[in-house]
Design an enzyme around this catalytic site. Structure first.
Site, PDB file in Angstrom:
ATOM      1  NE  ARG A  87      56.896  38.903  75.772  1.00 53.22           N
ATOM      2  CZ  ARG A  87      55.860  38.054  76.232  1.00 53.22           C
ATOM      3  NH1 ARG A  87      55.353  37.101  75.383  1.00 53.22           N
ATOM      4  NH2 ARG A  87      55.217  38.153  77.404  1.00 53.22           N
ATOM      5  CB  SER A  91      60.118  43.776  79.488  1.00 51.72           C
ATOM      6  OG  SER A  91      59.395  44.116  80.492  1.00 51.72           O
ATOM      7  CD  GLU A 125      59.776  41.859  75.307  1.00 50.94           C
ATOM      8  OE1 GLU A 125      58.665  42.330  74.899  1.00 50.94           O
ATOM      9  OE2 GLU A 125      60.149  41.565  76.356  1.00 50.94           O
TER      10      GLU A 125
END
Length: 336
Positions: free
Chosen positions: A158, A235, A328
């Protein structure tokens, strides 16, 4: 290039429907407009695509927001170059329809193509890094357009070297896809069960796409203006990567990862006492009723409300398990 009035409400341009005003808001519909906007701007710049992986503070952004509205792609065999502002899922759908496989497990993800390498977007066992070959990028530090290969982007879970900086502005992205019309090997157990196949199997890309979309809809992860469970940034927390001996005596999902093992953030959140639908300040925000990893705006919320809930969840997980969750999405003019 279209210049919109100053003090534009950024809540109108994010999937969370949160965020204060921008001092200046510019829409760039061509690459030339985008370069002109960036080159002609002094001071802070915020690049905005689909607004799906972004949390903007209630005070907004005291600088120039450039909305990247470029679109389209060019196919050369299995090589595809696509404009940074192109809607991601529209692009994925078109590639599947054209018989090109590889991106199908990334179906349904909101946002623009140009944002995907910044976050190394991933889902259902697939990451952008698996298929991306290079990007065209404007380097603000030297004032030049240059090509960056996948190796130069420093992909990890990520993240990439582009995350957290506005020095490199993605103009277009190149992918190497598969011409047999089949999916990438199915690596995610939930998706394999949905498809009724063994891990590692390949299926028609269109079949994999439909299965992924159905799974995502069940978790409130496909945008729907009428469903507050989709008023989110996706998320909110990444799955933490920890040393193998951390919580080794606790039975929980864990997956191999570089540097240790990856734990399930959703499992940690639920077992720290935060179930689906857990409400934050005034009930204006809550965990999604479908997926504990999504923090949602129930209507009338502020970014401060959302961050208060995020802190409560983060601190609760840390108190229960000694593991710190990290956000995130990009946090703009706000923090945890």
């Amino acid at each position: 290039m279209t210049r919109v009035e100053t003090r534009t409400a950024l809540a109108e341009h994010t999937t969370l429907r949160l965020g204060g005003p921008a001092r200046e808001f510019v829409v760039a519909e061509t690459t030339e407009d985008l370069l002109s906007a960036v080159r002609g701007t002094r001071g802070p710049v915020l690049l905005l695509g689909g607004g799906s992986n972004l949390v903007i503070g209630d005070a907004g952004f005291d600088g120039t927001v450039v909305k990247i509205a470029t679109s389209g792609w060019r196919v050369d065999g299995t090589e595809v170059e696509v404009a940074a502002g192109q809607n991601w899922d529209e692009f994925v759908a078109a590639m599947v329809d054209a018989g090109l496989g590889g991106l199908e497990c990334l179906s349904g993800i909101p946002g623009s193509v140009g944002a995907t390498p910044i976050q190394n977007v991933g889902a259902y066992g697939c990451e952008v890094a698996d298929l991306l070959t290079s990007i065209e990028c404007y380097d603000r530090r030297v004032g030049e357009v240059r090509t960056m290969t996948a190796d130069e982007l420093g992909f990890a879970y990520r993240t990439s070297v582009l995350k957290g900086t506005d020095a490199g502005i993605v103009l277009s992205v190149r992918f190497a896809l598969r011409e047999d019309g089949l999916s990438a090997p199915i690596r995610y157990a939930e998706l394999a069960r949905k498809l009724g196949v063994e891990l590692g199997a390949r299926v028609p890309a269109a079949q994999a796409r439909e299965a992924v979309l159905e799974l995502r809809r069940g978790k409130g992860m496909v945008l729907d203006a009428g469903d507050h469970d989709t008023w989110s940034a996706g998320s909110f927390f990444t799955n933490p990567i920890v040393a193998e001996d951390v919580l080794a005596d606790v039975e929980m999902p864990r997956y191999p990862a570089d540097g240790g093992v990856k734990l399930s953030a959703a499992w940690l959140i639920e077992h720290a006492g935060f179930g689906k639908g857990y409400a934050g300040p005034g009930g204006r925000v809550s965990l999604s009723s479908k997926h504990t990893l999504a923090l949602t705006n129930r209507g009338g919320a502020t970014t401060a409300d959302l961050l208060a809930l995020a802190r409560e969840v983060r601190d609760g997980v840390r108190a229960r398990f000694g593991v710190t969750l990290h956000p995130e999405p990009l946090l703009i003019n706000c923090s945890l």
